[in-house]
Design a protein around this motif. Structure first.
Motif, PDB file in Angstrom:
ATOM      1  N   THR A 102      21.797   8.047  -7.766  1.00  0.00           N
ATOM      2  CA  THR A 102      20.566   8.673  -7.310  1.00  0.00           C
ATOM      3  C   THR A 102      19.384   8.125  -8.089  1.00  0.00           C
ATOM      4  OG1 THR A 102      21.705  10.720  -6.679  1.00  0.00           O
ATOM      5  CG2 THR A 102      19.330  10.855  -7.031  1.00  0.00           C
ATOM      6  N   PHE A 103      18.314   7.809  -7.370  1.00  0.00           N
ATOM      7  CA  PHE A 103      17.099   7.343  -8.028  1.00  0.00           C
ATOM      8  C   PHE A 103      15.887   7.953  -7.339  1.00  0.00           C
ATOM      9  CE2 PHE A 103      18.571   4.232  -4.941  1.00  0.00           C
ATOM     10  CZ  PHE A 103      17.453   3.966  -4.167  1.00  0.00           C
ATOM     11  N   GLN A 104      14.785   7.973  -8.049  1.00  0.00           N
ATOM     12  CA  GLN A 104      13.535   8.497  -7.516  1.00  0.00           C
ATOM     13  C   GLN A 104      12.626   7.349  -7.118  1.00  0.00           C
ATOM     14  OE1 GLN A 104      12.714  11.189 -11.034  1.00  0.00           O
ATOM     15  NE2 GLN A 104      12.127  12.575  -9.382  1.00  0.00           N
ATOM     16  N   LEU A 105      11.900   7.555  -6.023  1.00  0.00           N
ATOM     17  CA  LEU A 105      10.915   6.585  -5.582  1.00  0.00           C
ATOM     18  C   LEU A 105       9.543   7.241  -5.552  1.00  0.00           C
ATOM     19  CD1 LEU A 105      12.700   4.794  -2.592  1.00  0.00           C
ATOM     20  CD2 LEU A 105      12.264   3.854  -4.873  1.00  0.00           C
ATOM     21  N   LEU A 106       8.540   6.476  -5.911  1.00  0.00           N
ATOM     22  CA  LEU A 106       7.157   6.937  -5.861  1.00  0.00           C
ATOM     23  C   LEU A 106       6.300   5.751  -5.440  1.00  0.00           C
ATOM     24  CD1 LEU A 106       4.737   8.841  -6.533  1.00  0.00           C
ATOM     25  CD2 LEU A 106       4.893   7.993  -8.888  1.00  0.00           C
ATOM     26  N   ARG A 107       5.578   5.925  -4.353  1.00  0.00           N
ATOM     27  CA  ARG A 107       4.630   4.879  -3.948  1.00  0.00           C
ATOM     28  C   ARG A 107       3.253   5.490  -3.796  1.00  0.00           C
ATOM     29  NH1 ARG A 107       2.343   2.870   0.638  1.00  0.00           N
ATOM     30  NH2 ARG A 107       3.636   4.169   2.018  1.00  0.00           N
ATOM     31  N   VAL A 108       2.284   4.863  -4.470  1.00  0.00           N
ATOM     32  CA  VAL A 108       0.886   5.265  -4.366  1.00  0.00           C
ATOM     33  C   VAL A 108       0.119   4.026  -3.910  1.00  0.00           C
ATOM     34  CG1 VAL A 108      -1.094   6.262  -5.546  1.00  0.00           C
ATOM     35  CG2 VAL A 108       1.224   6.891  -6.263  1.00  0.00           C
ATOM     36  N   GLY A 109      -0.335   4.030  -2.672  1.00  0.00           N
ATOM     37  CA  GLY A 109      -0.941   2.822  -2.126  1.00  0.00           C
ATOM     38  C   GLY A 109       0.110   1.728  -2.023  1.00  0.00           C
ATOM     39  N   GLU A 110      -0.161   0.580  -2.608  1.00  0.00           N
ATOM     40  CA  GLU A 110       0.797  -0.517  -2.592  1.00  0.00           C
ATOM     41  C   GLU A 110       1.696  -0.511  -3.820  1.00  0.00           C
ATOM     42  OE1 GLU A 110       1.178  -2.503   0.033  1.00  0.00           O
ATOM     43  OE2 GLU A 110      -0.399  -1.290   0.957  1.00  0.00           O
ATOM     44  N   ALA A 111       1.391   0.318  -4.803  1.00  0.00           N
ATOM     45  CA  ALA A 111       2.165   0.351  -6.050  1.00  0.00           C
ATOM     46  C   ALA A 111       3.429   1.189  -5.850  1.00  0.00           C
ATOM     47  CB  ALA A 111       1.331   0.923  -7.186  1.00  0.00           C
ATOM     48  N   LEU A 112       4.592   0.578  -6.078  1.00  0.00           N
ATOM     49  CA  LEU A 112       5.885   1.235  -5.888  1.00  0.00           C
ATOM     50  C   LEU A 112       6.607   1.344  -7.222  1.00  0.00           C
ATOM     51  CD1 LEU A 112       8.134   2.290  -3.931  1.00  0.00           C
ATOM     52  CD2 LEU A 112       8.945  -0.078  -3.815  1.00  0.00           C
ATOM     53  N   TYR A 113       7.135   2.545  -7.496  1.00  0.00           N
ATOM     54  CA  TYR A 113       7.828   2.802  -8.753  1.00  0.00           C
ATOM     55  C   TYR A 113       9.217   3.375  -8.463  1.00  0.00           C
ATOM     56  CZ  TYR A 113       3.035   2.518 -10.472  1.00  0.00           C
ATOM     57  OH  TYR A 113       1.757   2.098 -10.742  1.00  0.00           O
ATOM     58  N   LEU A 160      12.944  -0.823  -0.470  1.00  0.00           N
ATOM     59  CA  LEU A 160      12.673   0.469  -1.092  1.00  0.00           C
ATOM     60  C   LEU A 160      11.373   1.086  -0.589  1.00  0.00           C
ATOM     61  CD1 LEU A 160      13.751  -0.337  -4.767  1.00  0.00           C
ATOM     62  CD2 LEU A 160      15.036   0.942  -3.035  1.00  0.00           C
ATOM     63  N   SER A 161      10.358   0.264  -0.379  1.00  0.00           N
ATOM     64  CA  SER A 161       9.081   0.817   0.080  1.00  0.00           C
ATOM     65  C   SER A 161       9.211   1.413   1.474  1.00  0.00           C
ATOM     66  CB  SER A 161       7.991  -0.258   0.061  1.00  0.00           C
ATOM     67  OG  SER A 161       8.288  -1.292   0.973  1.00  0.00           O
ATOM     68  N   GLY A 162      10.187   0.912   2.259  1.00  0.00           N
ATOM     69  CA  GLY A 162      10.394   1.463   3.596  1.00  0.00           C
ATOM     70  C   GLY A 162      10.753   2.935   3.576  1.00  0.00           C
ATOM     71  N   PHE A 163      11.403   3.390   2.510  1.00  0.00           N
ATOM     72  CA  PHE A 163      11.754   4.807   2.394  1.00  0.00           C
ATOM     73  C   PHE A 163      10.532   5.676   2.115  1.00  0.00           C
ATOM     74  CE2 PHE A 163      15.989   3.038   0.956  1.00  0.00           C
ATOM     75  CZ  PHE A 163      16.673   3.416   2.097  1.00  0.00           C
ATOM     76  N   THR A 164       9.413   5.050   1.741  1.00  0.00           N
ATOM     77  CA  THR A 164       8.209   5.803   1.387  1.00  0.00           C
ATOM     78  C   THR A 164       7.092   5.634   2.409  1.00  0.00           C
ATOM     79  OG1 THR A 164       7.231   3.976   0.110  1.00  0.00           O
ATOM     80  CG2 THR A 164       8.758   5.435  -1.053  1.00  0.00           C
ATOM     81  N   ASP A 165       7.367   4.922   3.485  1.00  0.00           N
ATOM     82  CA  ASP A 165       6.339   4.615   4.484  1.00  0.00           C
ATOM     83  C   ASP A 165       6.528   5.532   5.696  1.00  0.00           C
ATOM     84  OD1 ASP A 165       4.830   3.423   6.646  1.00  0.00           O
ATOM     85  OD2 ASP A 165       4.725   1.595   5.434  1.00  0.00           O
ATOM     86  N   LYS A 166       5.669   6.513   5.828  1.00  0.00           N
ATOM     87  CA  LYS A 166       5.784   7.518   6.894  1.00  0.00           C
ATOM     88  C   LYS A 166       5.812   6.889   8.285  1.00  0.00           C
ATOM     89  CE  LYS A 166       3.057  11.256   9.002  1.00  0.00           C
ATOM     90  NZ  LYS A 166       2.429  10.477  10.099  1.00  0.00           N
ATOM     91  N   ASP A 167       4.845   6.045   8.582  1.00  0.00           N
ATOM     92  CA  ASP A 167       4.742   5.501   9.932  1.00  0.00           C
ATOM     93  C   ASP A 167       5.917   4.594  10.278  1.00  0.00           C
ATOM     94  OD1 ASP A 167       2.408   6.882  10.363  1.00  0.00           O
ATOM     95  OD2 ASP A 167       1.104   5.219   9.787  1.00  0.00           O
ATOM     96  N   LYS A 168       6.308   3.717   9.355  1.00  0.00           N
ATOM     97  CA  LYS A 168       7.419   2.809   9.631  1.00  0.00           C
ATOM     98  C   LYS A 168       8.740   3.567   9.748  1.00  0.00           C
ATOM     99  CE  LYS A 168       5.576  -1.449   7.586  1.00  0.00           C
ATOM    100  NZ  LYS A 168       5.777  -2.477   6.527  1.00  0.00           N
ATOM    101  N   LEU A 169       8.947   4.510   8.851  1.00  0.00           N
ATOM    102  CA  LEU A 169      10.210   5.237   8.850  1.00  0.00           C
ATOM    103  C   LEU A 169      10.361   6.083  10.103  1.00  0.00           C
ATOM    104  CD1 LEU A 169      12.678   5.542   7.029  1.00  0.00           C
ATOM    105  CD2 LEU A 169      11.574   7.500   5.951  1.00  0.00           C
ATOM    106  N   LEU A 170       9.321   6.849  10.444  1.00  0.00           N
ATOM    107  CA  LEU A 170       9.406   7.711  11.618  1.00  0.00           C
ATOM    108  C   LEU A 170       9.329   6.908  12.911  1.00  0.00           C
ATOM    109  CD1 LEU A 170       7.260  10.827  10.643  1.00  0.00           C
ATOM    110  CD2 LEU A 170       9.709  10.456  10.393  1.00  0.00           C
ATOM    111  N   GLY A 171       8.536   5.840  12.913  1.00  0.00           N
ATOM    112  CA  GLY A 171       8.403   5.041  14.123  1.00  0.00           C
ATOM    113  C   GLY A 171       9.730   4.466  14.579  1.00  0.00           C
TER     114      GLY A 171
END
Length: 257
Positions: A102-113, A160-171
């Motif tokens: 298990t890991f945590q993801l955080l994306r703010v703008g283009e910055a992914l952690y 990983l950023s795909g898991f934080t992208d609302k439009d791409k994930l839901l689309g």
């Protein structure tokens, strides 16, 4: 026993007959009201639409929403991911579990952690000589519980950023495949909902809210590719970059895990 006079017996029989007739009439009246009741009364009306139009309404509502929480499982290329993500236009935050890690993801703008325990970073270590293994453990210990900034050029960034992208994930998720049809009405959580199916369920099943805006509430992906719940529509949440003492900038590429 004293027999009732004929007139009294007649009056009582008439009373009982009238009472029974009244009950039958009342039951018939209630039954008639129930069978003729509009199933869309008090709803947003999307239940009256065709399945393609319901899917279109749900997709537009999801796209226009400012935030959502997505939880459940996704199966992608034979890998199962368990998600609990909160998403909005400028980023997202939450947890992902895959292969027991298990890991945590955080994306703010283009910055992914990415933040994980030391066992995540040493998950595939142990190969090679003992010196290499010790070095891996030392490096992993420094990353334990820290946010690691994922470089945009790293191969893991896009995935990983795909898991934080609302439009791409839901689309990608909310499109059912095959011929669309309306299914049963019922409830999803506390909300009245209606199901629409693709290819009789083989192409997925989507539950859409009949209350308020027609948000998608639950998706069963076709081909046993996971089930997700969609909740907390438009409920905002804080989204900010971690403090400097909470993160590590690893440079141009993540450590190999």
């Amino acid at each position: 026993m004293t027999a009732l006079p004929l007139a009294s017996r007649a009056r009582r029989a008439a009373f009982v007959s009238a009472m029974c007739a009244g009950l039958v009439a009342a039951a018939t009246s209630l039954s008639g009201c129930s069978s003729g009741e509009d199933p869309d009364a008090g709803t947003n009306g999307v239940g009256k639409l065709s399945a393609p139009k319901i899917q279109g309404k749900a997709s537009k509502a999801a796209e226009a929403a400012s935030a959502v929480r997505l939880s459940g499982t996704l199966v992608v290329k034979n890998h199962t991911y368990t998600l609990d993500m909160r998403l909005k236009g400028e980023g997202g935050t939450g947890t992902v579990t895959s292969k027991g890690q298990t890991f945590q993801l955080l994306r703010v703008g283009e910055a992914l952690y990415l933040k994980a325990g030391s066992e995540f970073w040493t998950h595939e270590s142990g190969k090679g000589d003992g010196t290499s293994g010790q070095a891996d453990e030392t490096a992993a210990a420094k990353l334990d519980g820290k946010y690691v900034k994922v470089p945009e050029g790293d191969p893991a960034y896009q995935q990983l950023s795909g898991f934080t992208d609302k439009d791409k994930l839901l689309g990608g998720m909310l499109t059912l495949h095959g011929g669309l049809a309306k299914g049963d009405r019922g409830t999803t959580g506390r909300l009245r909902s209606i199901k629409i199916t693709g290819d009789e369920g083989a192409g997925g099943t989507l539950s859409v809210s009949l209350e308020g805006k027609p948000y998608p509430l639950r998706l069963e992906r076709g081909g046993h590719a996971g089930t997700v719940k969609l909740t907390d529509w438009n409920r905002d949440f804080p989204l900010k970059e971690p403090a400097k003492d909470e993160m590590v900038d690893y440079g141009k590429q993540l450590p190999t895990s």
